[in-house]
Design a protein around this motif. Structure first.
Motif, PDB file in Angstrom:
ATOM      1  N   PRO A 103      38.752  15.849  62.618  1.00 63.25           N
ATOM      2  CA  PRO A 103      37.539  16.474  63.169  1.00 63.25           C
ATOM      3  C   PRO A 103      37.468  18.101  62.882  1.00 63.25           C
ATOM      4  CG  PRO A 103      39.036  16.381  64.982  1.00 63.25           C
ATOM      5  CD  PRO A 103      39.782  15.964  63.888  1.00 63.25           C
ATOM      6  N   PRO A 116      36.595  17.352  56.651  1.00 64.23           N
ATOM      7  CA  PRO A 116      35.546  16.727  57.066  1.00 64.23           C
ATOM      8  C   PRO A 116      34.713  15.707  56.170  1.00 64.23           C
ATOM      9  CG  PRO A 116      35.635  19.089  57.665  1.00 64.23           C
ATOM     10  CD  PRO A 116      36.720  18.764  56.772  1.00 64.23           C
ATOM     11  N   VAL A 132      30.435   9.475  65.769  1.00 62.83           N
ATOM     12  CA  VAL A 132      31.242  10.504  64.750  1.00 62.83           C
ATOM     13  C   VAL A 132      30.695  11.108  63.472  1.00 62.83           C
ATOM     14  CG1 VAL A 132      33.573  10.405  63.463  1.00 62.83           C
ATOM     15  CG2 VAL A 132      33.229   9.207  65.628  1.00 62.83           C
ATOM     16  N   PHE A 152      28.969  14.635  63.889  1.00 62.05           N
ATOM     17  CA  PHE A 152      29.997  15.756  64.206  1.00 62.05           C
ATOM     18  C   PHE A 152      30.818  16.016  62.836  1.00 62.05           C
ATOM     19  CE2 PHE A 152      29.486  14.127  68.527  1.00 62.05           C
ATOM     20  CZ  PHE A 152      29.235  15.273  68.963  1.00 62.05           C
ATOM     21  N   LEU A 153      31.322  14.805  61.996  1.00 65.89           N
ATOM     22  CA  LEU A 153      31.747  15.178  60.726  1.00 65.89           C
ATOM     23  C   LEU A 153      30.766  15.859  59.887  1.00 65.89           C
ATOM     24  CD1 LEU A 153      33.847  11.808  60.028  1.00 65.89           C
ATOM     25  CD2 LEU A 153      34.584  14.167  60.278  1.00 65.89           C
ATOM     26  N   SER A 195      34.369  17.327  68.393  1.00 65.84           N
ATOM     27  CA  SER A 195      34.758  16.501  67.264  1.00 65.84           C
ATOM     28  C   SER A 195      36.090  15.680  68.048  1.00 65.84           C
ATOM     29  CB  SER A 195      35.023  17.353  66.271  1.00 65.84           C
ATOM     30  OG  SER A 195      33.748  17.710  65.867  1.00 65.84           O
TER      31      SER A 195
END
Lengths: 107, 270
Positions: free
Chosen positions: B44, B60, B107, B110-111, B150
């Motif tokens: 994260p 990332p 996810v 956030f990535l 994250s």
């Protein structure tokens, strides 16, 4: 000298009271039908993730050649019309019976 | 005692074995997907903006690639592929797989934000709108919030597979509460080892090595606790544990899973 042990195991769908195949289904394709609490699969909702195959303790589920998870439906299409499930109807020795366990009188 | 087991084998009724399905019952693409997902769990956003030499600068981006590979592997594992959209028309709270499907999707943003924050300013000179947005993401408070969020989705991503498998009471070896934490720590360990492999900064390498060793130790302890829990549970659970303790899967598990993974990891360390 070994001992012979006989174990009788059900490999059919037992239409469990709390079916793990229904609770694990991510799309709601596995469901308990109103009629007789029969566990059924909505083919149009099934994504074929096989979670229900892994969750069934009896190994009663399988992947249909068209891709969706499938199982014994208790021949719900026949039962709803007042007929017996096909396996019961054709059994030559009448070793299988079908009915309501809570009401054994009609056999 | 000689035990003879006979069972039906009607290919039109029973699920046939496929070459993709391992003896664990989980097909190869799904196992690959789970492993990649686990690795992504430790990639994260950092709580601060990484330097250009930092491994946090590329993680990332690699996370996005690995997550997409994992999603692709999970998609390949589906038997009714054209209906996959059904997964995202509903949320089934009792189904860990439904949780997993949504967590995997969650996810991505956030990535993507972490990846955006890692892009140097000069590379964004031609896109002022994106540069302004990236500058907002890079603000210390925003980065801290992004890092916290994250970590939360990363933990959820790492743990959900173990919880999914542990809810399958029909498989006694998996039906243990230790499986969720075990998958999480396994994913953290894999991710730390992967980050250590690509790290260039000596300080980061040392930190990641320590983290990997710690995660590996916790992982082995959890495997031990899982076996103790199974052995002291019901007969079917004890029988399942014995598969790994002298039974038919003992050599495969301890040699190919535990020992080979540890050897492979130590070989990768420099």
């Amino acid at each position: 000298m070994g001992h012979l042990r006989l174990t009788i195991t059900s490999e059919r769908c037992n239409h469990c009271d709390r079916p793990p195949c229904v609770s694990c289904c991510p799309t709601g394709a596995s469901q308990v039908h109103d009629y007789g609490k029969v566990v059924l699969v909505d083919h149009g909702k099934c994504i074929g993730c096989k979670a229900c195959l892994a969750s069934c303790p009896y190994g009663a589920r399988f992947i249909h050649p068209e891709g969706y998870a499938d199982k014994c439906t208790f021949c719900i299409h026949r039962v709803e019309q007042g007929e017996l499930p096909a396996c019961v109807a054709v059994c030559p020795t009448h070793c299988m019976t079908f009915g309501d366990l809570d009401d054994p009188s009609p056999r | 005692m000689l035990e003879i087991v006979t069972t039906r084998a009607n290919p039109m009724i029973d699920p046939p074995c496929t070459c993709g399905a391992g003896r664990s019952g989980l097909p190869v693409p799904r196992r690959l997907g789970r492993r990649l997902d686990g690795a992504v769990g430790v990639l994260p956003a950092p709580g601060r903006r990484p330097g250009a030499r930092s491994v946090g600068f590329v993680l990332p981006w690699l996370g996005l690639v690995l997550l997409s590979l994992g999603m692709g592997a999970l998609f390949l594992d589906l038997e009714h592929k054209l209906y996959v959209w059904r997964m995202y028309l509903t949320f089934q709270p009792a189904s860990p797989m439904s949780w997993g499907g949504w967590i995997l999707i969650l996810v991505y943003p956030f990535l993507a934000l972490a990846a955006l924050a890692s892009i140097p300013d000069d590379l964004l000179a031609g896109w002022p709108a994106i540069a302004r947005f990236a500058a907002r993401v890079r603000e210390p408070a925003a980065l801290r919030r992004l890092g916290s969020a994250s970590m939360a989705v990363g933990i959820a991503l790492g743990i959900y597979t173990g919880i999914l498998l542990s809810t399958l009471g029909a498989r006694p070896l998996w039906a243990t509460a230790a499986l969720g934490p075990l998958f999480l720590v396994s994913g953290l360990s894999t991710g730390a080892a992967f980050a250590h492999l690509i790290a260039r900064d000596p300080d980061e390498q040392a930190t990641l090595l320590k983290a990997d060793n710690a995660f590996l130790g916790v992982e082995l302890a959890l495997i031990g606790l899982m076996l103790i829990g199974l052995l002291t549970a019901s007969a079917v659970h004890a029988d399942a544990a014995r598969l790994l303790l002298g039974g038919s899967y003992t050599a495969v598990f301890w040699v190919l899973v535990v020992a080979s993974a540890s050897c492979c990891r130590s070989r990768c360390r420099r």
